[in-house]
Design an enzyme around this catalytic site. Structure first.
Site, PDB file in Angstrom:
ATOM      1  N   GLY A  13       0.817  -1.204   0.000  1.00  0.00           N
ATOM      2  CA  GLY A  13       0.000   0.000   0.000  1.00  0.00           C
ATOM      3  C   GLY A  13       0.847   1.248   0.000  1.00  0.00           C
ATOM      4  N   ALA A  14       1.910   1.240  -0.838  1.00  0.00           N
ATOM      5  CA  ALA A  14       2.931   2.281  -0.769  1.00  0.00           C
ATOM      6  C   ALA A  14       2.660   3.476  -1.668  1.00  0.00           C
ATOM      7  CB  ALA A  14       4.300   1.685  -1.131  1.00  0.00           C
ATOM      8  N   GLY A  17      -0.598   8.122   1.185  1.00  0.00           N
ATOM      9  CA  GLY A  17      -0.858   8.160   2.625  1.00  0.00           C
ATOM     10  C   GLY A  17       0.234   7.590   3.498  1.00  0.00           C
ATOM     11  N   ARG A  38      -1.304  -1.184  -6.346  1.00  0.00           N
ATOM     12  CA  ARG A  38      -1.910  -1.414  -7.659  1.00  0.00           C
ATOM     13  C   ARG A  38      -1.595  -0.297  -8.648  1.00  0.00           C
ATOM     14  NH1 ARG A  38      -7.892  -3.196  -5.588  1.00  0.00           N
ATOM     15  NH2 ARG A  38      -7.434  -1.520  -4.105  1.00  0.00           N
ATOM     16  N   ASP A  64      -1.401  -6.409  -7.074  1.00  0.00           N
ATOM     17  CA  ASP A  64      -2.754  -6.434  -6.529  1.00  0.00           C
ATOM     18  C   ASP A  64      -2.784  -7.508  -5.455  1.00  0.00           C
ATOM     19  OD1 ASP A  64      -5.420  -6.605  -5.922  1.00  0.00           O
ATOM     20  OD2 ASP A  64      -6.123  -6.658  -7.995  1.00  0.00           O
ATOM     21  N   LEU A  65      -2.913  -7.102  -4.216  1.00  0.00           N
ATOM     22  CA  LEU A  65      -2.815  -8.038  -3.093  1.00  0.00           C
ATOM     23  C   LEU A  65      -3.970  -9.026  -3.020  1.00  0.00           C
ATOM     24  CD1 LEU A  65      -1.573  -5.566  -0.346  1.00  0.00           C
ATOM     25  CD2 LEU A  65      -0.223  -7.307  -1.521  1.00  0.00           C
ATOM     26  N   ASN A  91       0.936  -2.574   5.312  1.00  0.00           N
ATOM     27  CA  ASN A  91       0.205  -1.325   5.477  1.00  0.00           C
ATOM     28  C   ASN A  91      -1.106  -1.301   4.689  1.00  0.00           C
ATOM     29  OD1 ASN A  91      -0.158   1.736   5.765  1.00  0.00           O
ATOM     30  ND2 ASN A  91       0.121   1.485   3.549  1.00  0.00           N
ATOM     31  N   TYR A 157     -15.171  -3.461   8.671  1.00  0.00           N
ATOM     32  CA  TYR A 157     -13.773  -3.010   8.632  1.00  0.00           C
ATOM     33  C   TYR A 157     -13.126  -3.224   9.997  1.00  0.00           C
ATOM     34  CZ  TYR A 157      -9.779   0.194   8.354  1.00  0.00           C
ATOM     35  OH  TYR A 157      -8.524   0.736   8.402  1.00  0.00           O
ATOM     36  N   VAL A 192      -6.372   9.329  10.916  1.00  0.00           N
ATOM     37  CA  VAL A 192      -5.240   9.848  10.154  1.00  0.00           C
ATOM     38  C   VAL A 192      -5.790  10.504   8.888  1.00  0.00           C
ATOM     39  CG1 VAL A 192      -3.021   9.327   9.094  1.00  0.00           C
ATOM     40  CG2 VAL A 192      -3.851   7.913  10.984  1.00  0.00           C
TER      41      VAL A 192
END
Length: 251
Positions: A13-14, A17, A38, A64-65, A91, A157, A192
């Site tokens: 997720g780099a 954010g 992605r 894509d995880l 992350n 979530y 955040v």
């Protein structure tokens, strides 16, 4: 951070954010960082910026995880490019507005696949590579959240984040039983200011603007600093769950 200079990290997720802030922090401190997401265009933009500053380096990798084969390909790349890995920072996360009485099943599946299963797969592969290359001082860092300790705004979530709480502690116990010095940490920030809320409320961005205008929030760099604190703690110290909130957060 001197002990991590030249060491290898993976950040999922780099592309925005918190993930982007973590990549920047690690590169600034001399690490070789594979950043995956992605959106390859965004990854390349971040790499261009952080690699100018150095002294470390970011290596963008599209992944894509949701697809396990793509996760395995990331680790094949790490193995061929660097030979090993020292830090894995899970992350990436997705969040949808999913009321329990009307949730979209595909949204529920994606949250499970990214927030839970991908985290488990990357952790498994990272520790396997560490063990196969005699890295016994590695670190697994899971970016959890206040939602992993308290039902916040989206119950499903929160359920996935509660799973991260359990999985991080379960990993710690497994590593202890194996007499491993690899450490496991969860960082649990409160609100955040990132794109996540806007993606979740994409049809009502004004409400997100109002939220950030009226409620205290952390910045992505605050979470990156928490990660840095955890991984630079002395080897005899294992920070298992760090909760950080903006001063004055309401819950």
């Amino acid at each position: 951070m001197e002990s991590w200079i030249g060491k290898v990290a993976l950040v999922t997720g780099a592309s925005a954010g918190i993930g982007a802030a973590i990549v920047k922090k690690l590169v600034e401190n001399g690490m070789e960082v594979v950043g995956c997401a992605r959106n390859l265009d965004k990854l390349n933009e971040i790499a261009t910026k952080v690699n100018k500053a150095g002294p470390g380096h970011m290596y963008p990798y599209k992944c894509d995880l949701v697809d396990e084969n793509q996760i395995l390909a990331v680790f094949e790349y790490i193995k061929k490019q660097f030979g090993t890995i020292h830090i894995c920072i899970n992350n990436a996360a997705v969040c949808y507005h999913t009321p329990m009485v009307s949730a979209d099943t595909e949204h529920l599946k994606e949250m499970v696949n990214v927030n839970i299963l991908a985290l488990c797969i990357t952790t498994r592969e990272a520790i396997t590579l560490m063990k196969n290359t005699n890295v016994d001082d590695g670190h697994i860092v899971n970016i959890n959240g206040n939602a992993g300790h308290k039902i916040c705004f989206e119950p499903f979530y929160s359920a996935t984040k509660y799973a991260v709480t359990a999985l991080t502690e379960g990993l710690r116990q497994e590593l202890r039983a194996a007499n491993s010095r690899i450490r496991a940490t969860a960082i649990s920030p409160g609100l955040v200011k990132t794109e996540l809320m806007y993606r979740m409320r994409k049809d009502d961005s004004r409400s997100v603007d109002d939220l950030y205008a009226t409620k205290p929030s952390l910045q992505p760099d605050d979470v990156a600093n928490a990660v840095s604190f955890a991984i630079t703690s002395p080897s005899h110290v294992e920070i298992n769950d760090m909760r950080i909130r903006p001063t004055g957060q309401w819950n």
